[in-house]
Design a protein around this motif. Structure first.
Motif, mmCIF file in Angstrom:
data_model
loop_
_atom_site.group_PDB
_atom_site.id
_atom_site.type_symbol
_atom_site.label_atom_id
_atom_site.label_comp_id
_atom_site.label_asym_id
_atom_site.label_seq_id
_atom_site.Cartn_x
_atom_site.Cartn_y
_atom_site.Cartn_z
ATOM 1 N N HIS A 390 0.847 -1.201 0.000
ATOM 2 C CA HIS A 390 0.000 0.000 0.000
ATOM 3 C C HIS A 390 0.879 1.246 0.000
ATOM 4 O O HIS A 390 0.688 2.164 -0.782
ATOM 5 C CB HIS A 390 -0.888 -0.005 1.242
ATOM 6 N N ASN A 502 -5.093 10.928 1.710
ATOM 7 C CA ASN A 502 -6.537 10.868 1.951
ATOM 8 C C ASN A 502 -7.174 12.247 1.800
ATOM 9 O O ASN A 502 -8.257 12.377 1.234
ATOM 10 C CB ASN A 502 -6.823 10.359 3.363
ATOM 11 N N GLU A 505 -7.386 13.153 -1.793
ATOM 12 C CA GLU A 505 -8.435 12.357 -2.441
ATOM 13 C C GLU A 505 -9.822 12.862 -2.042
ATOM 14 O O GLU A 505 -10.739 12.882 -2.853
ATOM 15 C CB GLU A 505 -8.280 10.877 -2.066
ATOM 16 N N LYS A 553 -14.564 6.184 -2.569
ATOM 17 C CA LYS A 553 -13.507 6.389 -3.560
ATOM 18 C C LYS A 553 -13.296 5.114 -4.361
ATOM 19 O O LYS A 553 -13.537 4.012 -3.863
ATOM 20 C CB LYS A 553 -12.222 6.867 -2.909
ATOM 21 N N GLY A 560 -4.883 2.571 4.441
ATOM 22 C CA GLY A 560 -4.097 3.765 4.796
ATOM 23 C C GLY A 560 -4.181 4.117 6.269
ATOM 24 O O GLY A 560 -3.157 4.219 6.955
HETATM 25 MG MG LIG Z 1 -6.083 6.169 2.128
#
Ligand SMILES: [Mg+2]
Ligand SMILES: Nc1ncnc2c1ncn2[C@@H]1O[C@H](COP(=O)(O)OP(=O)(O)OP(=O)(O)O)[C@@H](O)[C@H]1O
Length: 612
Positions: A390, A502, A505, A553, A560
């Motif tokens: 990730h 984040n 996003e 999303k 995360g």
């Molecule tokens: Mg994230």
């Protein structure tokens, strides 16, 4: 939110975190307690009562029932009922919830038992008890065979049992299965022993044997390596049979390679371990032929080998050697030079058989637990890998940005700058890769060092600008640049990047303001990331720090924030969130007063000892 409300919500967060922590501590302490009891108690009822009591507490259940499987009758029999007096309940395999679990080997979790057609309400009707929520899980021994079922009823603090409850149940039921296995073995040894009793004189001897076996059993249960296990068995046997030396031969599980452990009563603290070839020495011969060997003068036997039995520092005379078997022959055991120059006797032979049976089981249990440990470590490696993969995203984006820019410039100096940035990201990738590999070796490191905030956030700034590129986002940094603080640079950088990503996003193509700030507050380093996006979606509120929780999303894996939380916890810090429809703010606190171990070995994941 007013200041008052903010304080209120922070207080609530803290209260929640405290509750979660207290719960984790209770689980850890229950597992420890049960583990200790396993090494010291042989009374099955005591052990099971302890395990069931802890389970009832931990799962906040009203009652907890253990069924053992009676294979011959295809029935489950309950031995203990917590909360009321002891009664025995019999359930046919395949019937009712417990019977179904016994048949399928799979756990069942129900919010209301009455809505499930498999549930049999007779017992409720009989006793007047009202079953509602229910969790039933199989009890499996180390071979993976179901030997019973644990059933937990009526969660007192909620509507139903959770997946976490199920995990706790599975951890404790593994312990219960080991307890049952150990104690059955002990009982079967007692039975075998009874058959051997014929005269009163022998009876006395057997009582001593039984004590020996009992002590041996405990010593072997505590052993952390095969060497320790061998030493415990050989020293006890040599002492009981008045032998000067004793040895144990074992075939390795995977390779079949033979290793011999040699014990000399003059040096009782250690055993020698060395490899032998098939047929080399008296034990290897007993193992391949399956015969017991009794000798008055071992050196005269053609199978006596100077490299093996010749190792003893004393002159070898009498010998008694027998193969060890459980389902098949997997080793051998031998006694050498009975004191007083005598040969070994019938009684020594009987005792050796008993100790041999004990060793067989101890080796089997030891190997099973090593395997279990390895399995657990692999699972954790899988989890760690998914986290590392990730976090590869950030360095990858940055690298590809620099490489693209390199293709469009000719100036060697600028190209060199890009190349340097790429190399820096490669370092980050290598560090993450090392994290997984270190763990696979059984090490877990966090490198806490003094870090200059000014330089630390300079690097972060470049990365954040890169992944926010193309979106109308203003990035503000408000860093107290005078500050230095102690933390693991690579890891905290990953945490900030994840939060910033984040935020970017969340603001999406609409854009907004991303603010990253850092300062000291009392003894804590405070790092915050805030945005002007739409705030945390309702559906993930309260659980967004769990793995695989994602919302709103495309292509989110939901790892995360779980990674961020883990990093904060490794620093013994805390994280809080504030969210309104005008934006979200995440604040991490890293206490500076605490001592953080730089190398933390993961609990229960000790690396294999290398062969001597
Ligand atoms: Mg994230
Ligand atoms: N700054 C934020 N504003 C609004 N929602 C957020 C914010 N940060 C996190 N969230 C919400 O929390 C969820 C979990 O975040 P997390 O970073 O754990 O996973 P993800 O971003 O969905 O996926 P991944 O990070 O694995 O690619 C997000 O899907 C999002 O719904």
């Amino acid at each position: 939110m007013t200041v008052g409300q903010e304080a209120e919500s922070a207080r609530n967060e803290i209260a929640e975190l405290k509750t979660a922590l207290a719960r984790e501590e209770r689980i850890a302490s229950a597992l420890r307690e049960v583990g200790n009891a396993l090494g010291t108690t042989l009374d099955l009822d005591d052990l099971l009562e302890l395990i069931l009591g802890r389970l009832t507490d931990l799962l906040e259940a009203d009652r907890c029932t253990l069924y053992l499987l009676d294979q011959a009758k295809a029935e489950l029999v309950s031995r203990i009922v917590i909360g009321e007096q002891v009664r025995s309940i019999r359930v046919r395999v395949g019937h009712g919830i417990a019977g179904t679990v016994a048949k399928t080997g799979k756990a069942i979790r129900l919010r209301d038992a009455y809505t499930d057609s498999r549930f049999e309400p007779e017992w409720d009707l009989f006793t007047g008890y009202r079953t509602k929520s229910m969790l039933a899980a199989p009890l499996k021994n180390h071979m993976g065979r179901t030997i019973g079922v644990i059933q937990v009823l009526n969660k007192t603090t909620g509507e139903e049992f959770t997946a976490e409850d199920e995990a706790i149940l599975s951890a404790l039921s593994t312990q219960a299965a080991v307890a049952i296995d150990n104690s059955r073995l002990f009982l079967s040894l007692i039975q075998k022993n009874h058959q051997l009793l014929s005269t009163k004189e022998k009876l006395e001897r057997r009582v001593a044997d039984l004590q020996l076996l009992n002590e041996l059993e405990r010593a072997m249960a505590r052993a952390e390596s095969l060497e320790e296990l061998a030493r415990a068995a050989l020293s006890a046997l040599a002492k009981a049979c008045q032998a000067q030396g004793a040895t144990l031969l074992l075939g390795e599980e995977d390779t079949g390679d033979l290793f011999q452990y040699v014990y000399d009563s003059e040096r009782p603290e250690t055993v020698d371990r060395f490899g032998v070839k098939a047929g080399e020495g008296l034990l290897a011969h007993a193992m391949s032929s399956g015969d017991t060997i009794e000798l008055a003068e071992a050196t005269l036997d053609p199978h006596f080998h100077p490299r093996v039995e010749g190792r003893f520092p004393f002159a070898v005379q009498s010998a008694l050697v027998t193969p060890l078997s459980s389902e098949q022959i997997f080793g051998a055991m031998g006694l050498f030079s009975k004191r007083g120059g005598r040969p070994f006797e019938e009684e020594d032979r009987a005792l050796m058989t008993l100790v041999g049976a004990n060793v067989s089981t101890a080796v089997r249990l030891f190997r099973a637990s090593v395997q279990r440990e390895r399995g657990q470590r692999l699972t954790t490696i899988g989890r760690l890998l998914s986290q590392v993969i990730h976090d590869f995203k950030t360095p990858m984006t940055v690298i590809s940005g620099h490489v693209q820019m390199m293709t469009s410039v000719d100036d060697p100096a600028v190209r060199a700058e890009h190349a340097a940035s790429v190399l820096k990201q490669m370092e980050a990738l290598t560090a993450m890769q090392r994290e997984v590999l270190d763990f696979a070796r059984g090490e877990r490191r966090i490198f806490v060092r003094r870090v200059f905030l000014s330089r630390f956030f300079e690097d972060i700034k470049k990365q954040v600008e890169q992944f926010a590129e193309g979106q109308p986002i203003r990035i503000e940094f408000d860093i107290d640049t005078k500050v230095t603080a102690r933390f693991d640079e690579m890891r905290v950088a990953r945490a900030v990047q994840n939060l910033a990503r984040n935020a970017v996003e969340a603001m999406g193509q609409k854009g907004g303001v991303l603010r990253i700030y850092a300062r000291m507050e009392k003894d804590d380093l405070l790092i915050g990331v805030s945005d002007t996006g739409p705030g945390i979606p309702e559906e993930v509120q309260g659980r967004m720090f769990q793995s695989f929780v994602t919302a709103g999303k495309q292509g989110g894996t939901g790892l995360g924030l779980a990674i961020v939380k883990k990093i904060v916890q490794e620093h013994q810090g805390t994280i809080v969130v504030r969210s309104t429809p005008e934006g979200a703010t995440f604040e991490m606190r890293f206490p500076q007063g605490v001592k953080i171990e730089s190398a933390v070995p993961e609990r229960g994941l000790v690396a294999d000892k290398p062969p001597a």
